[in-house]
Design an enzyme around this catalytic site. Structure first.
Site, PDB file in Angstrom:
ATOM      1  N   HIS A 134       0.834  -1.198   0.000  1.00  0.00           N
ATOM      2  CA  HIS A 134       0.000   0.000   0.000  1.00  0.00           C
ATOM      3  C   HIS A 134       0.873   1.253   0.000  1.00  0.00           C
ATOM      4  O   HIS A 134       2.074   1.190   0.222  1.00  0.00           O
ATOM      5  CB  HIS A 134      -0.910   0.030   1.228  1.00  0.00           C
TER       6      HIS A 134
ATOM      7  N   LYS B 257      -0.496   4.945   4.614  1.00  0.00           N
ATOM      8  CA  LYS B 257      -1.373   4.008   5.327  1.00  0.00           C
ATOM      9  C   LYS B 257      -0.814   3.736   6.718  1.00  0.00           C
ATOM     10  O   LYS B 257       0.363   3.411   6.874  1.00  0.00           O
ATOM     11  CB  LYS B 257      -1.522   2.708   4.540  1.00  0.00           C
TER      12      LYS B 257
END
Length: 263
Positions: free
Chosen positions: A147, A151
């Site tokens: 990701h 995040k």
């Protein structure tokens, strides 16, 4: 439908665009940091957040904030007895407590680690593949996800849900490991590893590996649009099913409840 958005970052903006495109009205955007939120509150002031939602006349709420804020937000929103859809991750270990709170307050909440239709189809594909591969002892299994570097939680809630599907398909995998190994892995352990880099919306891969070959199943998100569309449709269905009696208030629901027969 009149929708209140709790959290007005990148996802919140996309949720607003999606809701408007589907004919809904966004009556409040609540956030302590977004300069263009319709209601700016002090960080951690959940009382002000709940008051803003209540005064907006919202018929449903979508919460997309952070692992650090989500539980306090849920605790403040459930007593309003509005249908709440939660996209924030990092609280899987608190689901039982949230379900008890929903029952005691009469509030209704629906959560998913990932609202993307494609990801939820991926879950089903992974579980079936794991079931098939588990018939052959020479194959081992692992999960990897990547990701963007903004995040906050690791591994992602989606990766953990993918891992649960792998374990559901293969009963020999009984222990989930998310830390680095400092010794030889045991056969019953399923490793979930994570990478954070750049602006990647989300990539999840399941590996089935043998001495002879490797099978890889991968879901790659191109943008957050799939998450936004799924969350708005989930709220639509949650409100509809509460209205017609298909679902009862005072409970914690998941994707299979609001998209019956699909997931």
């Amino acid at each position: 439908m009149k929708i209140a958005l709790v959290g007005y970052g990148k996802m919140g903006h996309m949720l607003e665009q999606t809701a408007l495109s589907l004919g809904h009205t966004v009556v409040a955007t609540v956030d302590p940091f977004a300069p263009d939120a319709s209601c700016k509150i002090a960080a951690g002031d959940t009382k002000a957040m709940a008051q803003a939602v209540q005064q907006s006349g919202a018929e449903g709420v979508i919460e997309f904030t952070s692992p650090a804020a989500v539980i306090q937000n849920i605790e403040a929103l459930l007593p309003l007895k509005l249908p709440v859809v939660v996209g924030s991750t990092g609280w899987a270990d608190k689901e039982y407590a949230v379900a008890k709170l929903a029952a005691s307050t009469g509030g209704t909440i629906m959560r998913s680690a990932n609202f993307s239709i494609g990801v939820n189809l991926f879950y089903k594909i992974v579980e079936e593949a794991s079931r098939l591969v588990s018939n052959f002892d020479e194959y081992d299994m692992a999960v990897w996800e990547m990701h963007h570097n903004q995040k906050a939680d690791s591994p992602s809630g989606t990766a953990l849900d993918v891992a649960r599907r792998v374990m559901a398909g293969n009963p020999a995998k009984t222990e989930l490991v998310t830390d680095a190994f400092h010794a030889k892995p045991q056969k019953n352990q399923l490793h979930v590893s994570s990478t954070r880099c750049g602006s990647v919306p989300g990539t999840h891969t399941v590996f089935f590996d043998s001495p002879a070959d490797t099978i890889e199943l991968t879901h790659t998100a191109r943008s957050r649009q799939g998450f936004a569309s799924g969350a708005v449709h989930a709220l639509e269905n949650l409100v509809k099913f509460l209205s017609d009696g298909t679902l009862a208030p005072g409970k914690l629901y998941g994707m299979s409840d609001v998209f019956p027969g699909m997931f």
